[in-house]
Design a protein around this motif. Structure first.
Motif, PDB file in Angstrom:
ATOM      1  N   ILE A 113       0.870  -1.179   0.000  1.00 42.20           N
ATOM      2  CA  ILE A 113       0.000   0.000   0.000  1.00 42.20           C
ATOM      3  C   ILE A 113       0.901   1.221   0.000  1.00 42.20           C
ATOM      4  O   ILE A 113       1.865   1.295   0.776  1.00 42.20           O
ATOM      5  N   ARG A 114       0.607   2.158  -0.861  1.00 38.25           N
ATOM      6  CA  ARG A 114       1.386   3.401  -0.890  1.00 38.25           C
ATOM      7  C   ARG A 114       0.513   4.578  -1.275  1.00 38.25           C
ATOM      8  O   ARG A 114      -0.565   4.412  -1.862  1.00 38.25           O
ATOM      9  N   ARG A 115       0.994   5.749  -0.906  1.00 35.39           N
ATOM     10  CA  ARG A 115       0.301   6.989  -1.255  1.00 35.39           C
ATOM     11  C   ARG A 115       0.692   7.374  -2.677  1.00 35.39           C
ATOM     12  O   ARG A 115       1.867   7.331  -3.046  1.00 35.39           O
ATOM     13  N   LEU A 116      -0.302   7.736  -3.462  1.00 33.45           N
ATOM     14  CA  LEU A 116      -0.039   8.150  -4.835  1.00 33.45           C
ATOM     15  C   LEU A 116       0.358   9.615  -4.884  1.00 33.45           C
ATOM     16  O   LEU A 116       0.002  10.405  -4.016  1.00 33.45           O
ATOM     17  N   ASP A 117       1.087   9.968  -5.951  1.00 29.11           N
ATOM     18  CA  ASP A 117       1.415  11.367  -6.201  1.00 29.11           C
ATOM     19  C   ASP A 117       1.216  11.659  -7.691  1.00 29.11           C
ATOM     20  O   ASP A 117       0.746  10.799  -8.441  1.00 29.11           O
ATOM     21  N   ARG A 118       1.583  12.840  -8.090  1.00 25.39           N
ATOM     22  CA  ARG A 118       1.343  13.268  -9.476  1.00 25.39           C
ATOM     23  C   ARG A 118       1.947  12.322 -10.513  1.00 25.39           C
ATOM     24  O   ARG A 118       1.395  12.142 -11.592  1.00 25.39           O
ATOM     25  N   ALA A 119       3.072  11.718 -10.186  1.00 25.53           N
ATOM     26  CA  ALA A 119       3.740  10.815 -11.129  1.00 25.53           C
ATOM     27  C   ALA A 119       2.909   9.563 -11.415  1.00 25.53           C
ATOM     28  O   ALA A 119       3.165   8.863 -12.400  1.00 25.53           O
ATOM     29  N   ASP A 120       1.927   9.302 -10.590  1.00 23.57           N
ATOM     30  CA  ASP A 120       1.071   8.122 -10.756  1.00 23.57           C
ATOM     31  C   ASP A 120      -0.189   8.407 -11.570  1.00 23.57           C
ATOM     32  O   ASP A 120      -1.082   7.560 -11.627  1.00 23.57           O
ATOM     33  N   ALA A 121      -0.262   9.560 -12.196  1.00 23.07           N
ATOM     34  CA  ALA A 121      -1.500   9.979 -12.859  1.00 23.07           C
ATOM     35  C   ALA A 121      -2.009   8.975 -13.890  1.00 23.07           C
ATOM     36  O   ALA A 121      -3.204   8.684 -13.928  1.00 23.07           O
ATOM     37  N   ALA A 122      -1.132   8.434 -14.721  1.00 27.56           N
ATOM     38  CA  ALA A 122      -1.590   7.516 -15.780  1.00 27.56           C
ATOM     39  C   ALA A 122      -2.160   6.230 -15.183  1.00 27.56           C
ATOM     40  O   ALA A 122      -3.224   5.761 -15.597  1.00 27.56           O
ATOM     41  N   ALA A 123      -1.475   5.666 -14.191  1.00 30.59           N
ATOM     42  CA  ALA A 123      -1.956   4.432 -13.562  1.00 30.59           C
ATOM     43  C   ALA A 123      -3.247   4.697 -12.797  1.00 30.59           C
ATOM     44  O   ALA A 123      -4.170   3.872 -12.811  1.00 30.59           O
ATOM     45  N   TYR A 124      -3.308   5.845 -12.132  1.00 28.91           N
ATOM     46  CA  TYR A 124      -4.523   6.210 -11.403  1.00 28.91           C
ATOM     47  C   TYR A 124      -5.690   6.390 -12.376  1.00 28.91           C
ATOM     48  O   TYR A 124      -6.796   5.899 -12.132  1.00 28.91           O
ATOM     49  N   ARG A 125      -5.450   7.065 -13.478  1.00 31.86           N
ATOM     50  CA  ARG A 125      -6.499   7.282 -14.488  1.00 31.86           C
ATOM     51  C   ARG A 125      -7.036   5.938 -14.979  1.00 31.86           C
ATOM     52  O   ARG A 125      -8.252   5.739 -15.080  1.00 31.86           O
ATOM     53  N   GLU A 126      -6.137   5.003 -15.262  1.00 32.10           N
ATOM     54  CA  GLU A 126      -6.541   3.688 -15.780  1.00 32.10           C
ATOM     55  C   GLU A 126      -7.476   2.958 -14.814  1.00 32.10           C
ATOM     56  O   GLU A 126      -8.543   2.484 -15.205  1.00 32.10           O
ATOM     57  N   ILE A 127      -7.103   2.868 -13.547  1.00 34.61           N
ATOM     58  CA  ILE A 127      -7.925   2.122 -12.590  1.00 34.61           C
ATOM     59  C   ILE A 127      -9.198   2.888 -12.243  1.00 34.61           C
ATOM     60  O   ILE A 127     -10.257   2.288 -12.071  1.00 34.61           O
TER      61      ILE A 127
END
Length: 165
Positions: free
Chosen positions: A6-20
């Protein structure tokens, strides 16, 4: 299923976050206040902003996000002591693996660390697995909002829950 982190997301995770996030909105439109169409139109920069505007956590295995959850802090002066659990989604492949429990535990731990005294959420009564999840974590029902969501001609109630910390 192999272990996950488990980890906190940041701006660099935008593409993976958008997908899920879009997957959740498309597969379970009744579970979210937003819509697939509205969020699919957002830019990657807008998704990057969303990962930090709401504290967002993810369960991850081998670089793939398995589940996400957010904690939205209240912003009005008299409500700063509360937050809302939002955007909860676990991919079908990760259900039953402990991902959902770990995400909810992470949100509650973060809320305590931030000095919040309660976390609220809304869930539709038809989402029995989600209702059981929240009950396991001490969320109790304090009300029903009839017809809170409407998709086409179908209305869904919201079951309003709170977890006092």
């Amino acid at each position: 299923m192999a272990a996950f982190a488990i980890r906190r997301l940041d701006r660099a995770d935008a593409a993976a976050y958008r997908e899920i996030r879009l997957e959740g909105l498309q597969r379970h439109p009744e579970a979210f206040g937003s819509s697939f169409e509205a969020e699919a139109a957002l830019s990657l920069d807008e998704f990057a902003e969303r990962t930090v505007a709401v504290t967002t956590f993810a369960a991850e295995r081998d670089g793939r996000l398995l589940g996400i959850v957010g904690l939205a802090r209240e912003t009005m002066a008299k409500r700063l002591h509360r937050g809302t659990l939002v955007r909860m989604y676990v991919r079908a492949e990760a259900r039953g693996s402990g991902v959902a429990d770990a995400l909810v535990t992470t949100v509650l731990d973060h809320a305590r660390a931030e000095g919040l005294d309660a976390v609220l959420l809304a869930v539709i009564p038809e989402a029995e697995p989600a209702r059981r999840l929240y009950a396991r974590h001490g969320f109790t029902v304090y009300g029903i909002e009839p017809g809170a969501l409407r998709i086409g001609d179908r209305s869904y109630d919201d079951e309003l829950r709170i977890r006092i910390l």
